[in-house]
Design an enzyme around this catalytic site. Structure first.
Site, PDB file in Angstrom:
ATOM      1  N   TYR A 261      49.533  68.425  40.562  1.00  0.00           N
ATOM      2  CA  TYR A 261      49.441  67.413  38.377  1.00  0.00           C
ATOM      3  C   TYR A 261      50.182  68.683  38.328  1.00  0.00           C
ATOM      4  O   TYR A 261      49.827  69.848  38.105  1.00  0.00           O
ATOM      5  CB  TYR A 261      47.962  68.469  38.511  1.00  0.00           C
TER       6      TYR A 261
ATOM      7  N   LYS B 114      50.144  63.386  39.447  1.00  0.00           N
ATOM      8  CA  LYS B 114      50.181  63.042  38.229  1.00  0.00           C
ATOM      9  C   LYS B 114      51.562  63.945  37.958  1.00  0.00           C
ATOM     10  O   LYS B 114      51.327  64.991  37.657  1.00  0.00           O
ATOM     11  CB  LYS B 114      49.282  63.607  37.723  1.00  0.00           C
TER      12      LYS B 114
END
Length: 292
Positions: free
Chosen positions: A133, A162
């Protein structure tokens, strides 16, 4: 490995801050029934930074049981204490989550060498897929294309990212670097309005907050894109572009999304964990106007 539209689900509590499982379960049902591809528990919108490890474990077990295989469940394992990160990573596997999502350690802004140790420890703790992330605006450090590729090469279960970076060029470079190592490496954009740009760059979709509010819109866009109906996909993207202003309506973007979910008909508390400024009547009206 993962493709489509994924929702970093809000953590719904009552006004005292206790997780409201009845309303949260209804929200999870709505997301699943809308046809999205998965949910992330305890991402930024899930307020991972303010919830105890015990409450995270209970909530994850609840969510996996409630969703019952209808869509994917990712567990956000971010924490300021590394022992808690590894503990929750192990628990996610025991609880039959589909993947873990690991945010960069924040405040210290680790070097690439430290980041390799941090993410490597998570990967060694589990056989689950690990999704990186990248949110440098919040963590103070960037998962560069080179770092993503290095981690993917060393740890086969680090198989996605992400990328919450407000420039598609960064995401495009991550795609190129990581796919050279793992052709199936998943790259999702964290900004809602980047779905089309992400797909054109070779990415896999989005993991973004407005899906809490209008999941059907994102499903419609994704299915249209997959079917080659680009006019319909663009029309959906235009609606999403308008809705992006919701993020700027309140003191904290989490509050704005909770207000929008309530305005869509689920009678939730808009409380976020302290320190926080409650949405004003004027801010609620601005959200209501944007949803019209």
């Amino acid at each position: 490995m993962f493709e489509g539209v994924f929702c970093p689900v809000i953590t719904i509590t009552d006004d005292s801050g206790v997780i409201d499982y009845e309303l949260w379960g209804r929200h999870l049902d709505h997301l699943a029934e809308a046809g999205i591809d998965g949910v992330l528990l305890f991402g930024s919108l899930g307020e991972f930074y303010s919830i105890s490890l015990a409450d995270k474990k209970a909530a994850l077990e609840f969510a996996v049981g409630r969703i019952a295989g209808r869509i994917k469940v990712f567990a956000g394992v971010g924490d300021t204490t590394y022992a808690n990160v590894l503990d929750f990573t192990s628990f996610a596997e025991q609880s039959d989550a589909d993947a873990v999502l690991a945010v960069s350690p924040y405040y210290f802004g680790p070097s690439d060498a430290a980041a390799r140790e941090y993410f490597g420890g998570i990967a060694r703790t589990t056989s689950l897929p690990v999704i990186l992330y990248n949110f440098p605006a919040r963590t103070g450090n960037d998962i560069s294309p080179e770092l993503a590729a290095d981690l993917a090469a060393k740890y086969p279960n680090i198989c996605g990212v992400k990328d919450t970076v407000d420039t598609i060029s960064h995401t495009r470079k991550v795609i190129a670097a990581a796919r050279a190592v793992n052709p199936e490496f998943t790259v999702l954009s964290g900004f809602d309005e980047y779905y089309l740009a992400n797909r054109v760059a070779g990415g896999n979709g989005v993991l973004c907050g407005l899906i809490n509010v209008e999941p059907e819109l994102f499903v419609k866009m994704h299915r249209a894109y997959e079917a080659g109906d680009f006019a319909r996909a663009i029309a959906c993207a235009e609606r999403i572009s308008k809705l992006m202003a919701i993020y700027d309506t309140c003191d904290l973007f989490i509050s704005a999304i909770k207000v929008a979910v309530r305005e869509r008909g689920l009678p939730i508390s808009t409380r976020v964990f302290d320190p926080a400024v409650k949405p004003s009547a004027e801010q609620v009206e601005r959200v209501r106007a944007l949803l019209a």
